[in-house]
Write an enzyme that holds these catalytic residues in place. Structure first.
Site, PDB file in Angstrom:
ATOM      1  CG  ASP A 118       5.779  -1.458 -23.731  1.00 44.08           C
ATOM      2  OD1 ASP A 118       6.178  -2.102 -24.717  1.00 44.08           O
ATOM      3  OD2 ASP A 118       5.124  -1.978 -22.813  1.00 44.08           O
ATOM      4  CB  CYS A 160      12.972  -2.441 -20.135  1.00 46.15           C
ATOM      5  SG  CYS A 160      13.848  -0.951 -19.572  1.00 46.15           S
ATOM      6  CG  ASP A 161       8.002  -1.678 -19.704  1.00 47.93           C
ATOM      7  OD1 ASP A 161       8.940  -1.330 -18.955  1.00 47.93           O
ATOM      8  OD2 ASP A 161       7.017  -0.968 -19.935  1.00 47.93           O
ATOM      9  CE  LYS A 162       4.966  -5.781 -22.702  1.00 48.14           C
ATOM     10  NZ  LYS A 162       5.196  -4.435 -22.163  1.00 48.14           N
ATOM     11  CB  CYS A 232      11.251   4.837 -16.998  1.00 59.15           C
ATOM     12  SG  CYS A 232      11.304   5.016 -18.788  1.00 59.15           S
ATOM     13  CD  GLU A 513       2.580   0.524 -21.673  1.00 60.51           C
ATOM     14  OE1 GLU A 513       3.073  -0.441 -21.066  1.00 60.51           O
ATOM     15  OE2 GLU A 513       3.228   1.529 -21.990  1.00 60.51           O
ATOM     16  CB  SER A 539       2.224   2.666 -18.978  1.00 64.35           C
ATOM     17  OG  SER A 539       3.386   2.969 -18.249  1.00 64.35           O
TER      18      SER A 539
END
Length: 651
Positions: A118, A160-162, A232, A513, A539
């Protein structure tokens, strides 16, 4: 002619056309030959063809799926880059787990479905695929799991995010098998003078406003990633997803937020392989772990961490695939009112510790010790360790691991672990507030969300209430909003504005996002004087008075799509009671109140410029239609085949 492209070197002509194949024989039996599907038998043929010792066939087979990306040399240097740091080292976890399966005389299989970043796609057309990718990826993962029909269990490794929510959705669907989640860990914290990976994404906006030089921007951008792998350094969607996975019981205790690439991180994969074999031997399947009690624990831990609001999309999706009732706004509100926030981590403050410190301070089990004392956990919930949550916490409280890691944080980094993960009393004294609020009002009749704990205290009144009355400045495209924030073009965002960004929900942009917008406002000196209202999402590292998930979205008739420049918008967020409103209350003629605003919105037609983004892919348009038919944003943006079939049949 380009000879370096078309000509073949002499060495390439040394071609072998036949081979003897593997040595030995398959350990077949009369029973196998008579009754096994041909696919099982041919599978063994391919196993030895790939080099597996025939004598070791017949052991339990395990599927390892990961989100690994990129190609690393043996020394770790890149041959081909991954899309992001989070999946760059994940292959090392796959290797460690596979070696342990083999040591236990099992047969490991590995595959990968890599994931996007992202951060890399902020402000680009790549963001239109971000949230829809989660469903696509999870579907492919589920198909791959089923395509290994002789599996005894499944291990998912993701960061991570997805990719991580997609993996949890896929694991949750494995109702007839045991599963375990190995979170891919986090990036190391940078040195004291280096920016974190959240702040560094604002170098363009800060440079445009003269708040940093080009040399400072170049230096900051080069040093923010303090290690080559890991999610992150902040408690964004990646880190929060790891926390939720462990809170659900899918991961071993103290797995979330481990430092990528380090021995304690690799050891987690080894022990997870051992745990999955044990679950198989004991007949523990995924539904024994993903129970209603597990989801209650996850919501409680989410509130205590102050995690990313993107988990409002992902947790219901995991529950859907687990066959458990999806959490509602009422459920999230209940736990956020009942559970105190105990974790001080980026971006919520007050000290903004990186996630690596949260791990050293004790991570999820340390937070759970406090929640257990408050009576806020379902302690009988079974976990991937094969033990109940209560038993895991008994072990953690007395473990050498807890003592040594907390002492390491105290002595080497000179950080008191009790200032990272606090007791309820200490958290209250430090001013930590609960995580999220779900405002209502005439602009969001179906709800919206704000990470109320992350509103800058400087703009919150002494009674704990954020109050904002300002003129709307409405944008249909994110690129126009960021241009106005940077002070370019005819329309400029200025202190006091309420920035409205619509047509960015599922139907308009795939529910992109908008961290590019919120991060710029956070790190500009005057940004705290601007509020954001959008039907897009944020985010997990976003801060400020940022209100997202506004429902209904503009393109399905939501009143946010009827706002015009200069309309007076009132925002009231009570960070103590976790309640609030967002309302149209006036126009150029003055403040007339929410009742007037509601009637005015009813009478207005939608803005004439409302339209999906012209670059929106057909794949994303299909995703938007299917998730809308399946319960929409508050249902987790899933595909519910029963609801979709009923709508297609006109029922």
């Amino acid at each position: 002619m380009p000879s370096d492209v078309l000509d073949t070197p002499e060495s390439a002509y040394q071609i072998v056309t036949t081979g003897s194949g593997p040595k030995g024989a398959l350990p077949l039996t009369d029973e196998l030959l008579r009754h096994s599907p041909s696919g099982n038998l041919f599978g063994w043929t391919q196993n030895v063809g790939m080099g597996w010792n025939p004598a070791l066939l017949g052991g339990k087979e395990f599927t390892i799926l990961s989100t690994h990306g990129g190609l690393r040399a043996e020394d770790g240097t890149p041959i081909a880059l991954g899309f992001h740091s989070g999946h760059w080292e994940v292959g090392l976890l796959v290797k460690a787990a596979a070696e342990e399966f083999a040591r236990l005389r099992c047969v490991p299989f590995a595959g990968a479905i890599t994931d996007p970043c992202d951060g890399r796609t902020q402000g680009t057309a790549g963001m239109y695929d971000s949230l829809p990718y989660r469903n696509d990826s999870s579907q492919v993962m589920r198909r791959l799991m089923r395509s290994h029909p002789t599996r005894a269990g499944v291990m998912g490794i993701a960061t991570c995010d997805k990719g991580l929510p997609a993996m949890m959705m896929a694991l949750a669907s494995q109702h007839d098998h045991p599963t375990i989640l190995v979170p891919g860990g986090v990036m190391l914290a940078g040195e004291a003078d280096h920016e974190d990976t959240g702040k560094v994404q604002t170098i363009g906006a800060r440079y445009a406003h003269g708040e940093m030089t080009i040399e400072e921007a170049a230096d900051a951008g080069c040093h923010a990633c303090a290690s080559p792998g890991g999610g992150c350094q902040f408690l964004g969607t990646a880190a929060t997803s790891q926390v939720i996975g462990e809170a659900l019981g899918l991961s071993l205790p103290h797995s979330a937020l481990a430092p990528s690439g380090q021995p304690i991180w690799l050891d987690m994969a080894t022990r997870s392989a051992r745990a999955l074999v044990n679950m198989t031997n004991r007949g523990i399947r995924t539904p024994h772990i993903l129970t209603e009690a597990a989801f209650k624990n996850a919501l409680a831990v989410f509130a205590a961490f102050g995690g990313s609001t993107n988990l409002l999309l992902h947790t219901p999706a995991i529950a859907f695939h687990a066959g458990i009732k999806r959490p509602t706004i009422e459920d999230w509100t209940f736990y956020n009112r009942k559970v105190p926030r105990l974790v001080d981590a980026l971006p919520n403050g007050p000290m903004n510790h990186p996630t690596m410190r949260v791990f050293l301070a004790g991570g999820v089990p340390e937070v759970m010790l406090h929640l257990r004392e408050l009576g806020l956990l379902e302690l009988d919930a079974l976990t991937a360790s094969g033990e109940t949550l209560g038993s895991n916490l008994d072990w953690w409280a007395k473990s050498e691991r807890r003592t040594r890691l907390r002492e390491l944080l105290r002595t080497r980094d000179r950080v008191d672990p009790d200032t990272v993960i606090m007791s309820p009393d200490a958290a209250r004294k430090r001013g930590l507030t609960s995580t999220v609020t779900f405002p209502t009002g005439n602009l969001a009749p179906d709800g919206c969300v704000i990470k109320s704990t992350a509103i800058d205290p400087a703009v919150v009144d002494k009674d704990g209430v954020y109050r904002k009355l300002g003129p709307a400045k409405v944008f249909i495209r994110e690129k126009d909003a960021i241009k106005a924030i940077k002070g370019e073009g005819e329309r400029k965002v200025v202190p006091g504005d309420v920035l409205v960004l619509c047509c960015r929900g599922p139907m308009g942009s795939g529910m992109e996002e908008t961290y590019q917008v919120t991060s710029a406002l956070k790190h500009l000196k005057w940004g705290k004087q601007v509020a954001v209202i959008t039907d897009a999402r944020f985010s997990g590292v976003s801060t400020g008075a940022c209100i997202g998930h506004v429902s209904p979205e503009a393109l399905v008739g939501g009143p946010i799509g009827k706002l015009r420049d200069g309309d007076l918008v009132q925002i009231i967020i009570d960070r103590n009671k976790l309640e609030g409103t967002i309302d149209l209350v006036g126009d150029a003629t003055g403040n007339h109140g929410p009742l007037w605003g509601g009637a005015e919105l009813q009478a207005r037609a939608p803005r004439p410029d409302l339209a999906p983004d012209p670059a929106l892919p057909a794949d994303t348009r299909l995703w938007a239609a299917l998730q809308h038919a399946s319960g929409g944003v508050w249902g987790g943006c899933v595909y519910d085949p029963d609801l979709i079939a009923a709508k297609l049949a006109g029922r």
